[in-house]
Write an enzyme that holds these catalytic residues in place. Structure first.
Site, PDB file in Angstrom:
ATOM      1  N   ARG A  96       7.342   1.821   1.279  1.00  0.00           N
ATOM      2  CA  ARG A  96       7.652   0.403   1.469  1.00  0.00           C
ATOM      3  C   ARG A  96       8.048  -0.234   0.152  1.00  0.00           C
ATOM      4  O   ARG A  96       8.839  -1.173   0.126  1.00  0.00           O
ATOM      5  CB  ARG A  96       6.458  -0.312   2.070  1.00  0.00           C
ATOM      6  N   ARG A 118       8.342  -3.089  12.686  1.00  0.00           N
ATOM      7  CA  ARG A 118       7.515  -3.238  11.480  1.00  0.00           C
ATOM      8  C   ARG A 118       8.347  -3.651  10.286  1.00  0.00           C
ATOM      9  O   ARG A 118       7.907  -4.448   9.468  1.00  0.00           O
ATOM     10  CB  ARG A 118       6.743  -1.951  11.191  1.00  0.00           C
ATOM     11  N   ASP A 123      -1.647  -5.289  13.946  1.00  0.00           N
ATOM     12  CA  ASP A 123      -2.440  -4.966  15.134  1.00  0.00           C
ATOM     13  C   ASP A 123      -3.507  -6.029  15.322  1.00  0.00           C
ATOM     14  O   ASP A 123      -3.731  -6.851  14.446  1.00  0.00           O
ATOM     15  CB  ASP A 123      -3.060  -3.556  15.013  1.00  0.00           C
ATOM     16  N   ARG A 177       2.378  11.286  -8.730  1.00  0.00           N
ATOM     17  CA  ARG A 177       1.660  11.476  -7.461  1.00  0.00           C
ATOM     18  C   ARG A 177       2.403  10.859  -6.266  1.00  0.00           C
ATOM     19  O   ARG A 177       1.792  10.507  -5.262  1.00  0.00           O
ATOM     20  CB  ARG A 177       0.253  10.877  -7.505  1.00  0.00           C
ATOM     21  N   GLY A 224       0.822  -1.203   0.000  1.00  0.00           N
ATOM     22  CA  GLY A 224       0.000   0.000   0.000  1.00  0.00           C
ATOM     23  C   GLY A 224       0.861   1.259   0.000  1.00  0.00           C
ATOM     24  O   GLY A 224       0.574   2.229  -0.699  1.00  0.00           O
ATOM     25  N   ARG A 250      -0.275  -8.685  -3.437  1.00  0.00           N
ATOM     26  CA  ARG A 250      -0.344  -7.614  -2.442  1.00  0.00           C
ATOM     27  C   ARG A 250       0.493  -8.018  -1.253  1.00  0.00           C
ATOM     28  O   ARG A 250       0.416  -9.146  -0.769  1.00  0.00           O
ATOM     29  CB  ARG A 250      -1.803  -7.378  -2.017  1.00  0.00           C
ATOM     30  N   SER A 267      -0.171  -4.837   5.544  1.00  0.00           N
ATOM     31  CA  SER A 267      -0.465  -5.175   6.937  1.00  0.00           C
ATOM     32  C   SER A 267      -1.957  -5.423   7.112  1.00  0.00           C
ATOM     33  O   SER A 267      -2.765  -5.065   6.247  1.00  0.00           O
ATOM     34  CB  SER A 267       0.010  -4.044   7.858  1.00  0.00           C
TER      35      SER A 267
HETATM   36  N1  HPA Z   1      -8.426  -2.166   9.583  1.00  0.00           N
HETATM   37  C1  HPA Z   1      -8.261  -2.025   8.266  1.00  0.00           C
HETATM   38  N2  HPA Z   1      -7.094  -2.159   7.685  1.00  0.00           N
HETATM   39  C2  HPA Z   1      -6.033  -2.487   8.448  1.00  0.00           C
HETATM   40  C3  HPA Z   1      -6.140  -2.649   9.807  1.00  0.00           C
HETATM   41  C4  HPA Z   1      -7.408  -2.484  10.402  1.00  0.00           C
HETATM   42  O1  HPA Z   1      -7.575  -2.637  11.631  1.00  0.00           O
HETATM   43  N3  HPA Z   1      -4.895  -2.935  10.296  1.00  0.00           N
HETATM   44  C5  HPA Z   1      -4.057  -2.938   9.238  1.00  0.00           C
HETATM   45  N4  HPA Z   1      -4.751  -2.675   8.111  1.00  0.00           N
END
Ligand code: HPA
Length: 235
Positions: free
Chosen positions: A25, A218, A205, A44, A21, A88, A91
């Site tokens: 990175r 990370r 997370d 962009r 994304g 893809r 995270s």
């Molecule tokens: N929500 C949506 N996208 C994400 C999240 C999340 O909690 N964590 C990492 N990408």
């Protein structure tokens, strides 16, 4: 030909494209894992690099966040530049207690409320799914690395700041492994254009325990995922 969002010359994009994304990175992954990486796009600020991995040409290009952004880049990479394998790397938030931060989740299928393809599918609830060959190779690569890896259904959400906690509860109850925001449309586009797609995700997370990966860690977790994706593409 350059497209509205990609200024690369024809031939500057490889058939295999990794899509993080975050454009920074893409830069980090290309500089860390590819031989002779060179910048091929920065329209962009969405950085794209092409180099080689064990002699195989690879492009690592940012997708931006969310399915509408990913759809722009994936469409142009496929239809204008001939990308055939799109993975893809990103995270996600874990949605099961058995999953820990730093684990890897590989999306076998991706559940959504909607995708940018909704207008095409109309009454059909199309099931976006990964390419099985890539999936199998990614699992083999992850197991060989010893990275704790989970394979199953993921949730591609439209919003990060979700005002509907009941949706997460339903996803959790139906065994969804993790939430992110891009994979379902990547799988839709791959199906439409006869490409191979996969999402390999690092858990950053946790929606149940609220644990989060410290920013200092990370990068190393992200690196495992990049190697799994590259090995899946070329095994
Ligand atoms: N929500 C949506 N996208 C994400 C999240 C999340 O909690 N964590 C990492 N990408």
């Amino acid at each position: 030909m350059p497209t509205p969002h990609i200024s690369a010359a024809q031939g500057d994009i490889a058939e295999t494209v990794l899509l993080p994304g975050d454009p920074y990175r893409a830069k980090w992954a290309a500089e860390t894992f590819l031989d002779n990486p060179r910048l091929v796009n920065e329209v962009r600020g969405m950085l794209g690099y092409t180099g080689t991995y064990k002699g195989n040409p690879v492009t690592i290009h940012g997708s931006g966040m969310g399915m509408p952004s990913l759809s722009i880049y994936a469409n142009e990479l496929i239809t204008e530049y001939g990308a055939k394998t799109l993975i893809r790397i990103g995270s996600c938030g874990a949605m099961q207690k058995s999953i820990n931060v730093r684990d890897v989740i590989i999306g076998m299928s991706a559940t959504t409320l909607s995708t940018p393809s909704r207008g095409i599918f109309k009454e059909i609830n199309f099931a976006p799914c990964a390419d099985y060959g890539l999936l199998e190779k990614a699992v083999t690569a992850a197991r060989a690395k010893g990275t704790p890896t989970h394979v199953g259904n993921i949730y591609s959400a439209d919003v990060f700041y979700d005002e509907r906690p009941d949706l997460n509860e339903i996803m959790i109850r139906h065994g969804i492994l993790g939430v992110e925001m891009e994979a379902a449309e990547l799988y839709n586009l791959a199906a439409r254009h006869g490409c191979r797609a996969l999402a390999v995700l690092t858990v950053s997370d946790h929606l149940i325990t609220h644990e989060a990966l410290p920013s200092s860690e990370r990068e190393s977790s992200f690196g495992d995922m990049v190697e799994i994706a590259l090995q899946a593409a070329f095994a």
